[in-house]
Design a protein around this motif. Structure first.
Motif, PDB file in Angstrom:
ATOM      1  N   GLY A   1       0.880  -1.207   0.005  1.00  0.00           N
ATOM      2  CA  GLY A   1       0.095   0.027   0.000  1.00  0.00           C
ATOM      3  C   GLY A   1       0.833   1.264  -0.164  1.00  0.00           C
ATOM      4  N   GLY A   2       0.008   2.380  -0.481  1.00  0.00           N
ATOM      5  CA  GLY A   2       0.944   3.668  -0.498  1.00  0.00           C
ATOM      6  C   GLY A   2       1.474   4.114   0.728  1.00  0.00           C
ATOM      7  N   TRP A   3       0.657   4.109   1.764  1.00  0.00           N
ATOM      8  CA  TRP A   3       1.291   4.385   3.284  1.00  0.00           C
ATOM      9  C   TRP A   3       2.746   3.690   3.624  1.00  0.00           C
ATOM     10  N   ARG A   4       2.659   2.408   3.419  1.00  0.00           N
ATOM     11  CA  ARG A   4       3.786   1.688   3.843  1.00  0.00           C
ATOM     12  C   ARG A   4       5.134   1.959   2.909  1.00  0.00           C
ATOM     13  N   GLN A   5       4.606   2.211   1.669  1.00  0.00           N
ATOM     14  CA  GLN A   5       5.807   2.700   0.905  1.00  0.00           C
ATOM     15  C   GLN A   5       6.114   4.110   1.080  1.00  0.00           C
ATOM     16  N   LYS A   6       5.546   5.024   1.522  1.00  0.00           N
ATOM     17  CA  LYS A   6       5.994   6.264   2.122  1.00  0.00           C
ATOM     18  C   LYS A   6       6.748   6.013   3.203  1.00  0.00           C
ATOM     19  N   VAL A   7       6.272   5.240   4.259  1.00  0.00           N
ATOM     20  CA  VAL A   7       7.389   4.808   5.387  1.00  0.00           C
ATOM     21  C   VAL A   7       8.528   4.463   5.172  1.00  0.00           C
ATOM     22  N   GLY A   8       8.547   3.423   3.929  1.00  0.00           N
ATOM     23  CA  GLY A   8       9.839   3.010   3.552  1.00  0.00           C
ATOM     24  C   GLY A   8      10.742   3.809   2.758  1.00  0.00           C
ATOM     25  N   ALA A   9      10.042   4.968   2.195  1.00  0.00           N
ATOM     26  CA  ALA A   9      11.034   5.903   1.611  1.00  0.00           C
ATOM     27  C   ALA A   9      11.503   6.694   2.309  1.00  0.00           C
ATOM     28  N   ASN A  10      10.929   6.889   3.502  1.00  0.00           N
ATOM     29  CA  ASN A  10      11.580   7.801   4.388  1.00  0.00           C
ATOM     30  C   ASN A  10      12.656   7.133   4.999  1.00  0.00           C
ATOM     31  N   ALA A  11      12.388   5.815   5.386  1.00  0.00           N
ATOM     32  CA  ALA A  11      13.538   5.155   6.039  1.00  0.00           C
ATOM     33  C   ALA A  11      14.786   5.250   4.981  1.00  0.00           C
ATOM     34  N   ALA A  12      14.471   4.515   3.592  1.00  0.00           N
ATOM     35  CA  ALA A  12      15.383   4.430   2.775  1.00  0.00           C
ATOM     36  C   ALA A  12      16.411   5.765   2.706  1.00  0.00           C
ATOM     37  N   MET A  13      16.016   6.889   3.153  1.00  0.00           N
ATOM     38  CA  MET A  13      16.627   8.195   3.067  1.00  0.00           C
ATOM     39  C   MET A  13      17.779   7.924   3.973  1.00  0.00           C
ATOM     40  N   ARG A  14      17.807   7.106   5.020  1.00  0.00           N
ATOM     41  CA  ARG A  14      18.756   6.893   6.023  1.00  0.00           C
ATOM     42  C   ARG A  14      19.595   5.818   5.790  1.00  0.00           C
ATOM     43  N   TRP A  15      19.244   5.197   4.618  1.00  0.00           N
ATOM     44  CA  TRP A  15      19.710   3.842   4.524  1.00  0.00           C
ATOM     45  C   TRP A  15      21.400   3.717   4.349  1.00  0.00           C
ATOM     46  N   ALA A  16      21.831   4.536   3.474  1.00  0.00           N
ATOM     47  CA  ALA A  16      23.424   4.666   3.115  1.00  0.00           C
ATOM     48  C   ALA A  16      24.165   4.815   4.614  1.00  0.00           C
ATOM     49  N   GLN A  17      23.665   5.787   5.227  1.00  0.00           N
ATOM     50  CA  GLN A  17      23.952   6.119   6.682  1.00  0.00           C
ATOM     51  C   GLN A  17      24.376   4.622   7.574  1.00  0.00           C
ATOM     52  N   HIS A  18      23.161   4.127   7.662  1.00  0.00           N
ATOM     53  CA  HIS A  18      23.016   2.910   8.102  1.00  0.00           C
ATOM     54  C   HIS A  18      23.858   1.608   7.942  1.00  0.00           C
ATOM     55  N   LEU A  19      23.981   1.544   6.502  1.00  0.00           N
ATOM     56  CA  LEU A  19      24.740   0.683   6.126  1.00  0.00           C
ATOM     57  C   LEU A  19      26.440   0.868   6.279  1.00  0.00           C
ATOM     58  N   ALA A  20      26.660   1.806   6.373  1.00  0.00           N
ATOM     59  CA  ALA A  20      28.244   2.134   6.799  1.00  0.00           C
ATOM     60  C   ALA A  20      28.378   1.859   8.159  1.00  0.00           C
ATOM     61  N   ALA A  21      27.377   2.252   8.889  1.00  0.00           N
ATOM     62  CA  ALA A  21      27.519   1.999  10.500  1.00  0.00           C
ATOM     63  C   ALA A  21      27.547   0.671  10.786  1.00  0.00           C
ATOM     64  N   THR A  22      26.766  -0.106  10.039  1.00  0.00           N
ATOM     65  CA  THR A  22      26.584  -1.660  10.044  1.00  0.00           C
ATOM     66  C   THR A  22      27.906  -2.357   9.791  1.00  0.00           C
ATOM     67  N   LYS A  23      28.483  -1.799   8.500  1.00  0.00           N
ATOM     68  CA  LYS A  23      29.728  -2.288   8.122  1.00  0.00           C
ATOM     69  C   LYS A  23      30.752  -2.028   9.208  1.00  0.00           C
ATOM     70  N   ASP A  24      30.742  -0.796   9.820  1.00  0.00           N
ATOM     71  CA  ASP A  24      31.677  -0.590  10.904  1.00  0.00           C
ATOM     72  C   ASP A  24      31.459  -1.301  12.014  1.00  0.00           C
ATOM     73  N   ALA A  25      30.374  -1.663  12.516  1.00  0.00           N
ATOM     74  CA  ALA A  25      30.177  -2.322  13.708  1.00  0.00           C
ATOM     75  C   ALA A  25      30.409  -3.840  13.426  1.00  0.00           C
ATOM     76  N   ALA A  26      30.334  -4.536  12.034  1.00  0.00           N
ATOM     77  CA  ALA A  26      30.920  -5.722  11.637  1.00  0.00           C
ATOM     78  C   ALA A  26      32.411  -5.957  11.453  1.00  0.00           C
TER      79      ALA A  26
END
Ligand SMILES: Cc1ncc(COP(=O)(O)O)c(C=O)c1O
Length: 402
Positions: free
Chosen positions: A263-288
């Motif tokens: 649904g459209g609402w979940r897509q919007k929530v996902g899009a907002n989260a996706a804006m932080r994805w690159a930063q999170h991926l870098a933090a995950t790699k650092d934690a790994a």
């Protein structure tokens, strides 16, 4: 309240994601991050696999799908749901990659597709699978299962495009999440468009399913923190482990694959989260990286270091212990202490009672040994130095037999 680490590095949710208007649409953000012009959104990685299998079925007479023996049981259910049969390929000794010798032996005129599979903690080389098929069975499709590998790269390029079709998952625990979600990709623009059209009638609207997923996604926002996870993740895990039900503990007692759009609402929530994805991926790699550094001081552990040029999303680390008994100890003690240690899958595919009679009984001793001795360790950026020290102490004590 008890502190519980998540088993994988999920992107921490923010309440503002639930109401903010995102600057870009989710499919566009996903396509841009994967370096393509179109992704087909699906309600789960399994649904994406059902669509991929159904799509390739039109172009060949083969009806058998070759899966690695060590993979998610939902992949087998997806093949069965698409009206296909499954063959199993054992893994290489102490590796998650398919044994190419066995793969060459089991390919036959009825083979429709092979599914090389990436994991959060390991990427598999797809090029050799493609090369083998070109030489012995050019009619066979390659469907790259990158369900766990959104954000992963091989030789600098996003995974998912090494075969005919690629599949990603956005289920809880996979990193970026819509609670349940997924997408399909293809390197060939003609296939991309055709598959997008093929998918539509296979995903009929289901207001009930969407309502359930909305509630689950809100629940994820409420509970995805070290104080909340004990209720929704840690307690059920410990209870199931105490009654000896590993399949329920790992939430693998599901075989249904609902098919509906997101649904459209979940897509919007996902899009907002996706804006932080690159930063999170870098933090995950650092934690790994920090977790690997701590665990590499214990020589008895196989940490499955990536091959050169392979960059997994690192949502968790695979740790293989010398024996099944030690892996079971790590699982039980890690779960008891809420340390984000678990197993990816309970068994190789041919050992799930619910799949008995539906899959071949091919012996897969390497996948069995690997599955028995391997646990996963979280790489969540929520990890603190004290957590890393406790995890290292736990493994140290187990390998020393204390
Ligand atoms: C390797 C693999 N493929 C496919 C899937 C299915 O994805 P989903 O849970 O989004 O249906 C999973 C899920 O865990 C997985 O691990």
């Amino acid at each position: 309240m008890r502190r519980e680490l998540p088993p994988t590095s999920g992107l921490p949710p923010r309440f503002a994601d639930l109401y903010r208007e995102p600057p870009f649409a989710l499919p566009d953000l996903l396509a841009a991050s994967l370096g393509t012009d179109r992704v087909t959104l699906t309600c789960s990685g399994s649904a994406a696999l059902v669509i991929a299998f159904d799509y390739v079925k039109q172009f060949a007479i083969g009806r058998d799908i070759v899966l690695p023996a060590f993979t998610c049981p939902l992949v087998a259910y997806a093949a069965l749901k698409a009206g296909l049969t499954v063959s199993l390929c054992d893994t290489m000794p102490s590796r998650f990659d398919m044994d190419m010798g066995m793969l060459a032996r089991i390919i036959n005129p009825d083979t429709l597709a092979v599914v090389p599979t990436h994991f959060g903690g390991h990427l598999t080389p797809v090029t050799p699978v493609r090369g083998l098929l070109r030489s012995i069975a050019p009619h066979v499709f390659v469907i790259e299962d990158a369900a766990q590998a959104y954000g992963a790269r091989i030789q600098g390029k996003p995974v998912g495009f090494g075969g005919d079709l690629g599949v990603f998952s956005f289920a809880a625990g996979k990193g970026l999440t819509l609670f349940e979600g997924g997408c399909l990709v293809a390197a060939d623009p003609v296939i991309r468009l055709a598959m997008d059209q093929h998918a539509r009638p296979l995903l009929p609207a289901s207001p009930m399913m969407e309502a359930q997923r909305i509630i689950e996604l809100i629940g994820y926002h409420l509970f995805y923190r070290p104080e909340g996870l004990s209720w929704v993740y840690g307690r059920p895990l410990r209870k199931a482990l105490q009654r000896g039900d590993l399949i329920a503990a790992l939430d693998e007692d599901r075989d249904a694959i609902p098919m509906h759009p997101i649904g459209g609402w979940r897509q919007k929530v996902g899009a907002n989260a996706a804006m932080r994805w690159a930063q999170h991926l870098a933090a995950t790699k650092d934690a790994a990286r920090q977790m690997r550094a701590v665990l590499s001081a214990i020589p008895q552990l196989d940490l499955h270091w990536p091959d050169a040029g392979f960059e997994p999303s690192q949502t968790f680390l695979f740790v293989t212990l010398p024996s099944k008994r030690q892996a079971d100890q790590a699982l039980m003690q890690g779960a008891a202490q809420g340390l984000g240690i678990t197993k990816l899958f309970a068994h190789p595919l041919n050992r799930y009672p619910a799949l008995a009679g539906k899959l071949p009984t091919t012996p897969t001793p390497q996948a069995q040994a690997l599955s028995d001795r391997t646990v996963t360790v979280t790489t969540s950026p929520l990890l603190q130095d004290s957590d890393r020290a406790r995890i290292a102490d736990l493994f140290q004590a187990i390998v020393r037999g204390r």
